[in-house]
Write an enzyme that holds these catalytic residues in place. Structure first.
Site, PDB file in Angstrom:
ATOM      1  N   LYS A   1      -1.133  -6.921  -8.910  1.00  0.00           N
ATOM      2  CA  LYS A   1      -2.417  -7.409  -8.235  1.00  0.00           C
ATOM      3  C   LYS A   1      -1.698  -6.380  -6.678  1.00  0.00           C
ATOM      4  O   LYS A   1      -1.167  -5.935  -6.230  1.00  0.00           O
ATOM      5  CB  LYS A   1      -1.669  -8.758  -7.459  1.00  0.00           C
ATOM      6  CG  LYS A   1      -3.243  -8.832  -7.035  1.00  0.00           C
ATOM      7  CD  LYS A   1      -3.642  -8.776  -5.399  1.00  0.00           C
ATOM      8  CE  LYS A   1      -2.894  -8.455  -4.439  1.00  0.00           C
ATOM      9  NZ  LYS A   1      -3.305  -7.773  -3.215  1.00  0.00           N
TER      10      LYS A   1
ATOM     11  N   CYS B   1       9.586   2.013   3.303  1.00  0.00           N
ATOM     12  CA  CYS B   1      10.051   0.705   3.855  1.00  0.00           C
ATOM     13  C   CYS B   1      11.894   1.218   3.891  1.00  0.00           C
ATOM     14  O   CYS B   1      12.866   0.520   4.429  1.00  0.00           O
ATOM     15  CB  CYS B   1      10.539  -0.319   2.256  1.00  0.00           C
ATOM     16  SG  CYS B   1      10.797   0.453   1.585  1.00  0.00           S
TER      17      CYS B   1
ATOM     18  N   SER C   1       5.591  -6.627   3.388  1.00  0.00           N
ATOM     19  CA  SER C   1       6.333  -7.392   4.217  1.00  0.00           C
ATOM     20  C   SER C   1       6.911  -8.807   5.029  1.00  0.00           C
ATOM     21  O   SER C   1       7.094  -9.413   4.034  1.00  0.00           O
ATOM     22  CB  SER C   1       5.548  -6.736   5.517  1.00  0.00           C
ATOM     23  OG  SER C   1       3.912  -7.912   5.124  1.00  0.00           O
TER      24      SER C   1
ATOM     25  N   PHE D   1       1.092  -0.719   0.046  1.00  0.00           N
ATOM     26  CA  PHE D   1       0.273  -0.161  -0.033  1.00  0.00           C
ATOM     27  C   PHE D   1       0.880   1.475   0.067  1.00  0.00           C
ATOM     28  O   PHE D   1       0.508   2.167   0.369  1.00  0.00           O
ATOM     29  CB  PHE D   1      -1.076  -0.070   1.699  1.00  0.00           C
ATOM     30  CG  PHE D   1      -0.128   0.407   2.772  1.00  0.00           C
ATOM     31  CD1 PHE D   1       0.031   1.645   3.031  1.00  0.00           C
ATOM     32  CD2 PHE D   1       0.615  -0.098   3.719  1.00  0.00           C
ATOM     33  CE1 PHE D   1       0.120   1.613   3.886  1.00  0.00           C
ATOM     34  CE2 PHE D   1       1.251  -0.340   4.678  1.00  0.00           C
ATOM     35  CZ  PHE D   1       0.570   0.900   4.508  1.00  0.00           C
TER      36      PHE D   1
HETATM   37  P1  NAD Z   1       1.876  -6.641   3.132  1.00  0.00           P
HETATM   38  O1  NAD Z   1       2.740  -7.884   3.289  1.00  0.00           O
HETATM   39  O2  NAD Z   1       1.024  -6.639   3.915  1.00  0.00           O
HETATM   40  O3  NAD Z   1       1.027  -6.700   1.519  1.00  0.00           O
HETATM   41  C1  NAD Z   1       1.662  -6.901   0.703  1.00  0.00           C
HETATM   42  C2  NAD Z   1       0.461  -7.317  -0.802  1.00  0.00           C
HETATM   43  O4  NAD Z   1       0.572  -8.452  -0.741  1.00  0.00           O
HETATM   44  C3  NAD Z   1      -0.065  -6.754  -0.560  1.00  0.00           C
HETATM   45  O5  NAD Z   1      -0.745  -6.827  -1.909  1.00  0.00           O
HETATM   46  C4  NAD Z   1      -1.624  -7.587  -0.056  1.00  0.00           C
HETATM   47  O6  NAD Z   1      -2.533  -7.488  -0.504  1.00  0.00           O
HETATM   48  C5  NAD Z   1      -0.474  -9.079  -0.648  1.00  0.00           C
HETATM   49  N1  NAD Z   1      -0.597  -9.973   0.617  1.00  0.00           N
HETATM   50  C6  NAD Z   1      -1.365  -9.643   2.110  1.00  0.00           C
HETATM   51  N2  NAD Z   1      -1.554 -10.269   2.856  1.00  0.00           N
HETATM   52  C7  NAD Z   1      -0.653 -11.716   2.122  1.00  0.00           C
HETATM   53  C8  NAD Z   1      -1.069 -13.311   2.599  1.00  0.00           C
HETATM   54  N3  NAD Z   1      -1.581 -13.780   4.174  1.00  0.00           N
HETATM   55  N4  NAD Z   1      -0.873 -13.860   0.959  1.00  0.00           N
HETATM   56  C9  NAD Z   1      -0.979 -13.015  -0.124  1.00  0.00           C
HETATM   57  N5  NAD Z   1      -0.736 -12.050  -0.470  1.00  0.00           N
HETATM   58  C10 NAD Z   1      -0.647 -11.361   1.027  1.00  0.00           C
HETATM   59  O7  NAD Z   1       2.784  -5.467   3.206  1.00  0.00           O
HETATM   60  P2  NAD Z   1       1.716  -3.759   3.108  1.00  0.00           P
HETATM   61  O8  NAD Z   1       1.147  -3.879   4.316  1.00  0.00           O
HETATM   62  O9  NAD Z   1       1.014  -3.571   1.932  1.00  0.00           O
HETATM   63  O10 NAD Z   1       3.508  -2.911   2.720  1.00  0.00           O
HETATM   64  C11 NAD Z   1       3.784  -2.208   4.286  1.00  0.00           C
HETATM   65  C12 NAD Z   1       5.373  -3.234   3.873  1.00  0.00           C
HETATM   66  O11 NAD Z   1       5.999  -3.679   3.208  1.00  0.00           O
HETATM   67  C13 NAD Z   1       6.414  -2.965   5.130  1.00  0.00           C
HETATM   68  O12 NAD Z   1       6.795  -3.715   5.415  1.00  0.00           O
HETATM   69  C14 NAD Z   1       6.843  -2.140   4.382  1.00  0.00           C
HETATM   70  O13 NAD Z   1       8.891  -2.579   5.097  1.00  0.00           O
HETATM   71  C15 NAD Z   1       7.398  -3.797   3.140  1.00  0.00           C
HETATM   72  N6  NAD Z   1       7.439  -2.552   2.324  1.00  0.00           N
HETATM   73  C16 NAD Z   1       8.437  -2.747   1.922  1.00  0.00           C
HETATM   74  C17 NAD Z   1      10.221  -2.302   0.534  1.00  0.00           C
HETATM   75  C18 NAD Z   1      10.883  -2.926   0.199  1.00  0.00           C
HETATM   76  O14 NAD Z   1      10.924  -2.282  -0.817  1.00  0.00           O
HETATM   77  N7  NAD Z   1      12.023  -3.762   0.697  1.00  0.00           N
HETATM   78  C19 NAD Z   1       9.056  -1.180  -0.261  1.00  0.00           C
HETATM   79  C20 NAD Z   1       7.949  -0.991   0.280  1.00  0.00           C
HETATM   80  C21 NAD Z   1       6.926  -1.723   0.999  1.00  0.00           C
END
Ligand code: NAD
Length: 503
Positions: A181, A289, A234, A157
């Site tokens: 997605k 991040c 995450s 997000f």
């Molecule tokens: P998230 O992991 O909750 O969701 C990311 C994506 O995965 C979304 O599209 C979501 O719909 C999907 N998703 C969520 N739970 C899932 C599951 N159980 N099974 C399959 N798909 C699932 O992350 P978020 O809250 O949207 O974003 C924040 C996180 O992203 C933070 O941890 C941040 O550090 C990380 N992030 C990392 C980077 C990087 O470059 N390393 C960049 C941006 C964000």
């Protein structure tokens, strides 16, 4: 925009075969304006059958697109770049309305995303292979890179435009069809990008947006005709995506969470360090991040650093991201805001000193707001230190030496970004050499690489071995092939070509 229907309140559509397609699963999720706390739209959550149907259209499109000339692909990329550039304000407003970040931040994310499109316009140059004439007698060897077919991107997000652009610009330029997605929390930016791709002349089906949750993600991970998956989100989900995707035989790059440290040495330019840490800790409400969430203060600099950071916070304004003068917007959801607030309580209970308390500030009553928090005397076993909070909370850990600070950073399971603040070139060089983190800043708080390098952390911040975008992105979205060829020389042929043969 010519057709605003996909962005009007109500239920959003998927984007399949070059146009909006209503969801049929019967499942939806609510999208909120975090500044008001009110729902603004419903987003459909795709079923396995919808994923399968969308991937089929992408497979057909990929078959055609891979044969398009490099100059045609570059022309589409240039047109997309121009559209994105000229419509950046509209996209920024969409991002702010669903994510909450201030408009300047939204514009910044688009600018960083644009860099990736600009990089991908050079695709004819980027896909050039190598050639070795006369590797053996009469034998030449050369390399080519070919697209994979259909590739998927699953995005978080916190950067609803930039992270999709990290992926799709290179994936499409390399000749693949891309299925996005996006996060179900702020899905409209993806639809705006889809519309711009269409206006840029990208053939229908080469860029798809499928909204969804775990069901759609699993369907993409298991799908035989999805060749590769790029994920950003995450750490627990990144690990899951990597394991399930690779078990299904796909290429997977999965970028995870972070806990980024700034090491501040006693000789640092204190004003520079304090300004940099404040903007990197609290910008976008800490939902980056690459946010700095831990300041490691070495020796006598600690008191001065805490004072300098604390003195800057009262002048910053928390409010709706679309209001001029706002420095920090709300968090993404009520649940997340409450979770971040709980961490502050846990830190205090564990003995951290709450220098500035974000829970006690005068904040807009509607929406998912939380003020900026500064915690001092944090120690490594506290949850405010061990966990990725992903909110406007900065922890200060006091250490007695450079070595102690370096060891602390290297012991952390996350290793996305880090920064050192110092005037000492030797210390900076040692830090750059010995720190076990993927992206390093020297007097630069958020060292996100420019688009012609690649982005990625180490350890629990990245699963897989390929970083995102830049040269590694081009490699990820293509397969190498090496041709070894021999043509018969004069002795082997009896045909008279009318000119001398070469040997
Ligand atoms: P998230 O992991 O909750 O969701 C990311 C994506 O995965 C979304 O599209 C979501 O719909 C999907 N998703 C969520 N739970 C899932 C599951 N159980 N099974 C399959 N798909 C699932 O992350 P978020 O809250 O949207 O974003 C924040 C996180 O992203 C933070 O941890 C941040 O550090 C990380 N992030 C990392 C980077 C990087 O470059 N390393 C960049 C941006 C964000």
């Amino acid at each position: 925009m010519n057709d605003t229907s996909v962005l009007s309140p109500g239920t959003l559509d998927h984007w399949i075969s070059g146009g909006p397609v209503p969801g049929t699963s019967g499942r939806t999720s609510r999208v909120f304006d975090p500044a008001t706390g009110r729902p603004t739209a419903l987003v459909p959550l795709a079923s396995r059958a919808e994923v399968d149907a969308a991937v089929k259209t992408a497979v057909a499109a990929a078959g055609e697109w891979r044969h398009s000339s490099l100059s045609r692909r570059a022309a589409v990329l240039f047109a997309f770049r121009e559209l994105l550039h000229s419509r950046a304000d509209e996209l920024a407003a969409i991002i702010t309305s669903e994510h909450g970040k201030v408009l300047a931040d939204a514009a910044g994310e688009i600018a960083r995303g644009l860099e990736n499109v600009e990089f991908a316009t050079g695709i004819p140059q980027l896909l050039k292979g190598g050639f070795s004439e006369q590797a053996a007698s009469g034998v030449d060897v050369y390399s080519i890179r070919q697209p994979l077919g259909v590739v998927a991107g699953i995005t978080p997000f916190n950067f609803p435009a930039m992270v999709p652009l990290w992926m799709c610009a290179n994936a499409i330029a390399c000749g693949n069809a891309f299925v996005l997605k996006p996060s179900e929390k702020d899905p409209s930016a993806a639809l705006f990008l889809a519309q711009l791709w269409k206006e840029a002349g990208l053939p229908d089906g080469v860029f798809t947006v499928l909204h969804g949750d775990r069901e759609a993600v699993d369907a993409l991970l298991d799908h035989d005709e999805v060749a590769a998956v790029s994920f950003v989100g995450s750490t627990p989900v990144a690990r899951y995506i990597y394991e399930r995707g690779t078990a299904a035989g796909k290429r997977v790059q999965a970028l995870g969470g972070a806990k980024n440290h700034a090491l501040v040495l006693p000789d640092a330019d204190l004003d520079l360090a304090a300004d940099a840490i404040v903007s990197a800790a609290y910008g976008a409400a800490g939902e980056r991040c690459m946010a700095l969430s831990v300041a490691v203060a070495v020796g006598g600099v600690a008191d001065r650093l805490v004072e300098a950071i604390g003195a800057r916070l009262p002048s910053l304004t928390v409010g709706p991201g679309n209001e001029p003068g706002t420095d920090m917007g709300p968090l993404i959801t009520r649940e997340h805001r409450d979770r971040v607030a709980r961490y502050i309580g846990e830190g205090a209970a564990a003995g951290a000193k709450v220098v500035v308390d974000g829970r006690r500030q005068d904040l807009p009553s509607d929406g998912f707001f939380l003020g900026m928090t500064l915690l001092d005397e944090v120690t490594p076993e506290m949850t405010v230190y061990t966990d990725e909070i992903f909110g406007p909370v900065l922890s200060v850990v006091r250490v007695s030496s450079f070595d102690e600070g370096l060891a602390l950073i290297n012991a952390n399971r996350y290793a996305n970004g880090t920064a050192i603040f110092t005037r000492d070139g030797g210390a900076a060089r040692r830090f750059q050499t010995e720190v076990q983190v993927g992206m390093v800043g020297v007097n630069v708080p958020i060292p996100v690489p420019v688009a012609y390098y690649s982005f990625g952390g180490w350890k629990d911040s990245l699963f897989g071995d390929t970083h995102m975008y830049g040269p590694e992105g081009v490699n990820f979205y293509t397969r190498g092939k090496v041709v070894t060829q021999r043509w018969p020389g004069p002795a082997a042929s009896t045909v008279d070509l009318g000119f001398p043969r070469t040997r």
